[in-house]
Structures are given as C-alpha cells and as structure tokens.
Design an enzyme around this catalytic site. Structure first.
Site, PDB file in Angstrom:
ATOM      1  N   ASP A  61      46.183  -3.657  28.520  1.00  0.00           N
ATOM      2  CA  ASP A  61      46.853  -3.523  29.810  1.00  0.00           C
ATOM      3  C   ASP A  61      45.909  -2.955  30.863  1.00  0.00           C
ATOM      4  O   ASP A  61      44.798  -2.531  30.548  1.00  0.00           O
ATOM      5  CB  ASP A  61      48.113  -2.648  29.666  1.00  0.00           C
ATOM      6  CG  ASP A  61      47.873  -1.397  28.824  1.00  0.00           C
ATOM      7  OD1 ASP A  61      46.702  -1.035  28.598  1.00  0.00           O
ATOM      8  OD2 ASP A  61      48.846  -0.773  28.396  1.00  0.00           O
ATOM      9  N   HIS A 132      57.393   2.695  24.589  1.00  0.00           N
ATOM     10  CA  HIS A 132      56.629   1.527  25.043  1.00  0.00           C
ATOM     11  C   HIS A 132      55.384   1.303  24.206  1.00  0.00           C
ATOM     12  O   HIS A 132      54.834   2.250  23.632  1.00  0.00           O
ATOM     13  CB  HIS A 132      56.301   1.603  26.538  1.00  0.00           C
ATOM     14  CG  HIS A 132      55.237   2.578  26.941  1.00  0.00           C
ATOM     15  ND1 HIS A 132      55.494   3.706  27.685  1.00  0.00           N
ATOM     16  CD2 HIS A 132      53.898   2.581  26.736  1.00  0.00           C
ATOM     17  CE1 HIS A 132      54.367   4.350  27.921  1.00  0.00           C
ATOM     18  NE2 HIS A 132      53.383   3.695  27.347  1.00  0.00           N
ATOM     19  N   GLU A 137      57.613  -1.426  29.035  1.00  0.00           N
ATOM     20  CA  GLU A 137      58.586  -0.344  29.156  1.00  0.00           C
ATOM     21  C   GLU A 137      59.943  -0.781  28.587  1.00  0.00           C
ATOM     22  O   GLU A 137      60.165  -1.976  28.358  1.00  0.00           O
ATOM     23  CB  GLU A 137      58.739   0.021  30.639  1.00  0.00           C
ATOM     24  CG  GLU A 137      57.480   0.614  31.278  1.00  0.00           C
ATOM     25  CD  GLU A 137      57.215   2.068  30.863  1.00  0.00           C
ATOM     26  OE1 GLU A 137      57.590   2.468  29.757  1.00  0.00           O
ATOM     27  OE2 GLU A 137      56.615   2.798  31.683  1.00  0.00           O
TER      28      GLU A 137
HETATM   29  C1  GLP Z   1      49.736   4.379  27.933  1.00  0.00           C
HETATM   30  C2  GLP Z   1      49.120   3.103  27.409  1.00  0.00           C
HETATM   31  C3  GLP Z   1      49.618   2.768  26.036  1.00  0.00           C
HETATM   32  C4  GLP Z   1      49.552   3.995  25.152  1.00  0.00           C
HETATM   33  C5  GLP Z   1      50.448   5.069  25.715  1.00  0.00           C
HETATM   34  C6  GLP Z   1      50.475   6.325  24.857  1.00  0.00           C
HETATM   35  O1  GLP Z   1      50.918   4.193  28.600  1.00  0.00           O
HETATM   36  N1  GLP Z   1      49.345   1.995  28.273  1.00  0.00           N
HETATM   37  O2  GLP Z   1      48.835   1.714  25.480  1.00  0.00           O
HETATM   38  O3  GLP Z   1      49.952   3.665  23.855  1.00  0.00           O
HETATM   39  O4  GLP Z   1      49.941   5.399  26.997  1.00  0.00           O
HETATM   40  O5  GLP Z   1      49.353   7.083  25.145  1.00  0.00           O
HETATM   41  P1  GLP Z   1      48.821   8.307  24.307  1.00  0.00           P
HETATM   42  O6  GLP Z   1      48.147   7.718  23.121  1.00  0.00           O
HETATM   43  O7  GLP Z   1      47.836   8.970  25.235  1.00  0.00           O
HETATM   44  O8  GLP Z   1      49.956   9.150  23.985  1.00  0.00           O
END
Ligand code: GLP
Length: 254
Positions: A61, A132, A137
């Site tokens: 993304d 998500h 979302e």
């Molecule tokens: C973001 C990314 C996701 C990721 C999520 C959780 O929103 N787009 O791909 O999985 O954050 O992030 P974290 O691993 O920092 O908790």
C-alpha cells in the site's frame, strides 16, 4: 512465541523460498510488525547465507499525495528498512504510485505489474488494531482489488507516530485489495502486543466478514499467523494451536 522467534520463522519462509526460486516475488509490508523480519533478512544477506539479488518485491500500500521520495511514503520506508540493507535491485521493488494524478490508472497499472511478475510468492502482513490488512479498512469488500481507500480515524491515530503530527497523516491511500492479497501463494501475518489481541481473535476465530478484513485469511489455503503471547491472549483455542505448532512435522515448513 517471542518476537525474535517470530521474525526468524518468517525469515526462514523467505529464505527457503528464495533458495528454491532465486527470482521469487516477495510481498512486503510496512509498519512495526515486519521490522524484525527485515533485520533477519539483512543479517542473513550480510553473512552471505541469503541473496535477494534476483528477487522482486511489491509493497502492499501507499499514502495518497506523498511523492515516492517523501520520508513517510511507504516506498521510502521500505527503502530504509530493507532495500538498502540487502542486495535486492531497488528497481525491482515496486509500490502503488500514490503521487500520480490519475490514481485509478495507478491502481490498474499496479495490478497489471503484479500479474506480469507472475503473482506474489510470499506476502508478509501486519494487522491494524481495527482488523485491517494493508489498508483495507473495515467494510472493505472481500473481493476488492487495488484501489483508493479512506483511512479510519483510528488508523490515522495509530500511524501518526510515524509523522510529525496527526494532521499530516494523509486521509487517503492506495492499497492492494483483499482479493489481490488473497492471490499471493503464501500469507504470513505477524502480530505482537496486547493492542492486537482483539483484532487477532476476530480475524482467526470470528466470522469471515468485511467488518474484520483480516478474517479473509480464513479462506486462504496457505496462511500462517505468527503471534507473541499477548497478541494470542484472546484466542479461545490458543492451547490447541500451540499443540498443533509443537507437533508440526519439520518437512511441512511454515
Ligand atoms: C499500517 C499498514 C499495515 C500494517 C498496519 C499495522 O496501517 N498499512 O500494512 O499492518 O499499519 O502496523 P504495525 O505493524 O505498525 O502495528
């Protein structure tokens, strides 16, 4: 399981794949969850045990409106966290182009590029506190493809730690869809910490529903979910999953 063990297991999956197929297509995630995996891959490359020289990679993304060289753009983040620490060709690492004027065309081109590469072999994933994956979302269609999405207030808040202020977190993103992600041949989701426990429980033991986009992993023939104890703490069948993992035959891999 401990965070370092999770990272090692995910890195093993990448290493085994690349040994079998040096030009493998990797699916990369941003956020904190995969950082340990990138550390592992970097140290295995440094010792010469692994080479990603012929591998290709796609990001999940990207934020809309940030040029690729912006320090918070995911293309830049992955450059810092992985690309410049391993021997992968930077030109072989692609992400959706959130800075393009025609965002619809950017999404279609991205889907096309993934198809042209032969699809993704192993896709690393994290999970948001709202369930998500990538930036799909709650409410995302289980059949969705790469497209523009609006971030929830919760995700913007969660991700504001990477930006100078909450106000600078973009409201829109381009993200691979749930169906796009579902076409990767192996999904490896990592989650650590109590903040992820509800989302993990909904994804693993709740109904398959757009309400918890990560629940789409239940439909995948080869999905691996790697959790530390706090992230696993709300799973009803946690002790059964532990027993399965401990009894897993070594030939099976992840
Ligand atoms: C973001 C990314 C996701 C990721 C999520 C959780 O929103 N787009 O791909 O999985 O954050 O992030 P974290 O691993 O920092 O908790």
């Amino acid at each position: 399981m401990q965070g370092s063990r999770l990272a090692g297991l995910a890195a093993d999956a990448v290493e085994t794949l690349v040994q079998r197929r040096p030009d493998a297509v990797l699916g990369l995630a941003t956020g904190s969850s995969p950082l340990g995996v990138y550390d592992e891959l970097a140290s295995r490359c440094a010792t010469g045990n692994l080479s990603l020289r012929r591998a290709r990679a796609f990001l999940l993304d990207e934020y809309v409106g940030l040029p690729p060289e912006h320090p918070c753009a995911y293309r830049q983040v992955i450059e810092q966290e992985l690309v410049r620490r391993v021997d992968i060709d930077p030109a072989a690492v692609l992400g959706p182009h959130g800075g393009r004027e025609d965002l619809g065309a950017a999404c279609q081109d991205y889907e096309h590029a993934i198809r042209e590469a032969g699809g993704i072999d192993v896709q690393l994933l994290g999970i948001g506190t709202d369930g998500h994956i990538a930036f799909n979302e709650p409410g995302s269609s289980l059949g969705s493809r790469t497209r523009i999405k609006t971030l929830t207030a919760r995700t913007r808040q969660d991700n504001s730690r990477f930006f100078p202020s909450l106000g600078q977190v973009p409201r829109h993103v381009l993200t691979q869809g749930l169906a796009t992600i579902g076409e990767a041949r192996h999904l490896v989701l990592l989650a650590t910490g109590l903040a992820k426990a509800d989302a993990v429980a909904a994804a693993v033991e709740g109904p398959v529903s757009a309400r918890c986009p990560a629940s789409v992993l239940q439909l995948h023939p080869h999905a691996t979910i790697l959790l530390d104890e706090p992230a696993a703490s709300r799973l009803e069948l946690a002790s059964y999953y532990r027993e399965c993992f401990e009894g897993k035959p070594s030939w099976q891999g992840l």
